[in-house]
Design an enzyme around this catalytic site. Structure first.
Site, PDB file in Angstrom:
ATOM      1  CG  ASN A  64     -21.208 -75.639  24.719  1.00  0.00           C
ATOM      2  OD1 ASN A  64     -21.589 -73.909  24.560  1.00  0.00           O
ATOM      3  ND2 ASN A  64     -22.139 -76.341  24.962  1.00  0.00           N
ATOM      4  CB  SER A 145     -22.920 -59.575  12.809  1.00  0.00           C
ATOM      5  OG  SER A 145     -23.159 -59.549  11.611  1.00  0.00           O
ATOM      6  CE1 TYR A 158     -23.853 -64.716  13.926  1.00  0.00           C
ATOM      7  CE2 TYR A 158     -24.205 -63.171  12.444  1.00  0.00           C
ATOM      8  CZ  TYR A 158     -23.756 -64.043  13.108  1.00  0.00           C
ATOM      9  OH  TYR A 158     -21.981 -63.008  13.473  1.00  0.00           O
ATOM     10  CB  ILE A 191     -13.749 -60.351   9.647  1.00  0.00           C
ATOM     11  CG1 ILE A 191     -14.676 -58.789   9.733  1.00  0.00           C
ATOM     12  CG2 ILE A 191     -12.753 -60.266   9.916  1.00  0.00           C
ATOM     13  CD1 ILE A 191     -13.758 -57.466   9.388  1.00  0.00           C
TER      14      ILE A 191
END
Length: 247
Positions: A64, A145, A158, A191
């Site tokens: 992780n 992004s 985000y 995407i």
């Protein structure tokens, strides 16, 4: 002394864009691919098989990215078992989204999204960068992004995570450029992956000048170019791949 085995580590490499990157690098480059994943063993195994199908060499490296101790232990153990190997390429692709309006956002939805992108980038890259610098060659790719560039409603967490990673990319690029280590970010738009599968593609593609969602493979080709020797003079850049959405 055997020949040095040159490796590329792709975090979050079991599905979606990460998987496409692993397969593409196996086709285009001579790297031994280290496929990192957190929990989805089956998906990671499938990626491994796909890499082998195209003639690449790879292995699974589960950890992780948020867990600093796990990152360190796994990478150190791997290095111990592969003394002749060197990780030259790091693709920081692991990321999660937990969308929702900011007003209703739970603290864990904030921290888990930021931690995966930012702490994940720190844990993996910080642990490996010294070797790149000593070796005087390296490629670091951070998957960001369009949300990190323009901000997206319902994605304050985000957008913050990816925006932070964009600035980190630019700063780190300046620190390591003299050692032939480049650091770039790739900012995909919409995407086709598991992450976007719930979205209303028919409605959303009206916003996209090329009138479709992108394919994960298209992003992977860009990664493949940026990790190549051909891209030596490109560093500190954020390259959008979004069908014109941000033009």
């Amino acid at each position: 002394m055997g020949e040095t085995k040159k490796c590329a580590l792709v975090t979050g490499g079991s599905r979606g864009i990460g998987r496409a990157i692993c397969i593409q690098l196996a086709k285009d480059a001579d790297y031994h691919i280290l496929i990192n994943y957190n929990s989805n063993v089956e998906a990671a195994q499938e990626t491994l098989e796909r890499v082998h199908e195209v003639g690449g060499s790879a292995e699974l490296l589960p950890f992780n990215v948020v867990d600093a101790e796990a990152v360190k232990t796994t990478l150190d153990t791997w290095q111990e078992n592969n003394k002749e190997a060197i990780i030259e390429v790091i693709v920081n692709n692991a990321g999660i989204a937990k969308d929702g309006l900011f007003m209703w956002m739970k603290p864990e939805d904030w921290s888990s999204v930021l931690n995966t992108s930012l702490k994940g980038f720190f844990n993996v890259t910080n642990h490996l960068i010294q070797k790149l610098l000593v070796n005087r060659y390296g490629r670091i790719i951070n998957m960001v992004s369009v949300s990190g560039l323009k901000g997206t409603s319902g994605q304050v967490n985000y957008s913050a995570a990816k925006g932070g990673l964009i600035s980190a990319t630019k700063a780190l690029a300046q620190e390591v450029a003299k050692r032939n280590v480049t650091v770039n970010a790739i900012a995909p738009g919409f995407i086709k992956t598991d992450m976007t599968s719930e979205m209303d593609e028919k409605e959303l593609k009206k916003m996209i000048p090329v009138n479709r969602f992108g394919e994960a493979e298209e992003v992977a080709h860009l990664v493949s170019f940026l990790i190549s020797k051909k891209a030596s003079y490109i560093t500190g850049e954020v390259i959008g791949i979004n069908g014109g959405i941000y033009s």
